[in-house]
Design an enzyme around this catalytic site. Structure first.
Site, PDB file in Angstrom:
ATOM      1  N   GLU A  75      -2.833  40.965 -21.957  1.00 55.45           N
ATOM      2  CA  GLU A  75      -3.957  41.297 -21.079  1.00 55.45           C
ATOM      3  C   GLU A  75      -3.513  41.968 -19.781  1.00 55.45           C
ATOM      4  O   GLU A  75      -4.266  42.010 -18.808  1.00 55.45           O
ATOM      5  CB  GLU A  75      -4.765  40.034 -20.750  1.00 55.45           C
ATOM      6  CG  GLU A  75      -5.291  39.280 -21.944  1.00 55.45           C
ATOM      7  CD  GLU A  75      -6.334  40.046 -22.745  1.00 55.45           C
ATOM      8  OE1 GLU A  75      -6.516  41.258 -22.507  1.00 55.45           O
ATOM      9  OE2 GLU A  75      -6.953  39.420 -23.616  1.00 55.45           O
ATOM     10  N   HIS A  94      -6.368  34.314 -15.569  1.00 55.34           N
ATOM     11  CA  HIS A  94      -7.213  34.412 -16.764  1.00 55.34           C
ATOM     12  C   HIS A  94      -7.005  33.160 -17.595  1.00 55.34           C
ATOM     13  O   HIS A  94      -5.866  32.797 -17.906  1.00 55.34           O
ATOM     14  CB  HIS A  94      -6.844  35.648 -17.578  1.00 55.34           C
ATOM     15  CG  HIS A  94      -7.452  35.674 -18.947  1.00 55.34           C
ATOM     16  ND1 HIS A  94      -8.801  35.477 -19.163  1.00 55.34           N
ATOM     17  CD2 HIS A  94      -6.898  35.862 -20.171  1.00 55.34           C
ATOM     18  CE1 HIS A  94      -9.049  35.554 -20.462  1.00 55.34           C
ATOM     19  NE2 HIS A  94      -7.908  35.778 -21.096  1.00 55.34           N
ATOM     20  N   HIS A  96      -8.693  30.361 -20.824  1.00 55.12           N
ATOM     21  CA  HIS A  96      -9.614  30.072 -21.916  1.00 55.12           C
ATOM     22  C   HIS A  96     -10.183  28.667 -21.709  1.00 55.12           C
ATOM     23  O   HIS A  96     -10.296  27.886 -22.652  1.00 55.12           O
ATOM     24  CB  HIS A  96      -8.902  30.170 -23.262  1.00 55.12           C
ATOM     25  CG  HIS A  96      -8.399  31.534 -23.591  1.00 55.12           C
ATOM     26  ND1 HIS A  96      -7.668  31.802 -24.726  1.00 55.12           N
ATOM     27  CD2 HIS A  96      -8.523  32.728 -22.947  1.00 55.12           C
ATOM     28  CE1 HIS A  96      -7.348  33.092 -24.759  1.00 55.12           C
ATOM     29  NE2 HIS A  96      -7.859  33.667 -23.686  1.00 55.12           N
ATOM     30  N   HIS A 157     -14.426  35.088 -25.234  1.00 55.45           N
ATOM     31  CA  HIS A 157     -13.028  35.158 -24.824  1.00 55.45           C
ATOM     32  C   HIS A 157     -12.663  34.080 -23.796  1.00 55.45           C
ATOM     33  O   HIS A 157     -11.915  33.173 -24.114  1.00 55.45           O
ATOM     34  CB  HIS A 157     -12.757  36.561 -24.259  1.00 55.45           C
ATOM     35  CG  HIS A 157     -11.323  36.869 -24.039  1.00 55.45           C
ATOM     36  ND1 HIS A 157     -10.794  38.142 -24.184  1.00 55.45           N
ATOM     37  CD2 HIS A 157     -10.280  36.091 -23.652  1.00 55.45           C
ATOM     38  CE1 HIS A 157      -9.501  38.115 -23.930  1.00 55.45           C
ATOM     39  NE2 HIS A 157      -9.165  36.881 -23.591  1.00 55.45           N
TER      40      HIS A 157
END
Length: 221
Positions: A75, A94, A96, A157
């Site tokens: 990413e 980032h 999850h 995502h």
């Protein structure tokens, strides 16, 4: 080592481990970056936070080029593009995280059901449209969702949170995940009432000087 900055590398490793300890990522999921001179340092692809060493952290220059023993996170594009487009941002996280990802998979942005939504920079937390992970298309969608915001969800995502520092970005990621869980729990009963725009404007104004000395939440026992 190119783009060395050893203290930043150690700081990024500590932050990646903290994000895992806080339950925002598991295994090799998620990635973090920090601005470093004319480029950025980012966690590598395919390594768990517990296994990271300073030489594993990847330096990416302003042109999106890197070299070294490790590949950057898949990413890296949206990390690079956010830092390039947003001079107010010094770090990108980032994750999850479970509840943020649940809402992202349901296509549910987080509205102003609670005044703390303003911590993300506006009167909602948007969802960036879906695109395959690691693509320039996903980066474009992330940038669009982040316009005028400090955080967003990514459809099917996860979540992105930013800050002037890694500490600030992690603090916001924790807050977004908490809001996502609260909103999800509200939805099990009914659609919550949404705060009006003028109230959120007042909150946003107050937040300009709020939390400058706030401490990062401790990991759960």
């Amino acid at each position: 080592m190119p783009g060395s900055r050893i203290a930043l590398r150690h700081g990024l490793i500590d932050a990646a481990r903290q994000v895992t300890t806080l339950g925002l990522n598991k295994g090799t999921a998620g990635n973090l970056s920090v601005r470093a001179g004319d480029g950025l340092l980012i966690t590598p692809s395919g390594l768990q936070a517990a296994d990271l060493r300073p030489n594993d952290i990847v330096f990416i220059d302003s042109e999106g080029e890197w070299r070294g023993p490790r590949k950057p996170s898949s990413e890296w594009r949206f990390h690079h593009d956010i830092l390039a487009e947003r001079p107010d941002v010094g770090a990108v996280v980032h994750t999850h995280a479970p509840f943020s990802t649940v809402l992202a998979c349901l296509g549910r942005p987080i509205p102003a059901f609670h005044y703390m939504v303003a911590m993300a920079g506006g009167n909602d937390i948007r969802i960036g449209a879906y695109a395959t992970f690691g693509t320039a298309e996903l980066s474009r969608h992330a940038l669009a969702a982040m316009e005028g915001r400090k955080a967003c969800l990514l459809a099917h995502h996860g979540m992105i949170a930013t800050g002037r520092t890694l500490k600030a970005a992690i603090k916001l990621a924790v807050e977004v995940e908490e809001l996502a869980e609260q909103y999800w729990r509200c939805l099990q009963i009914a659609e919550p009432e949404i705060l009006p725009a003028d109230e959120m404007e007042r909150v946003l104004e107050k937040f300009k000087t709020y939390g400058d000395n706030a401490q990062l939440p401790s990991p759960p026992a």
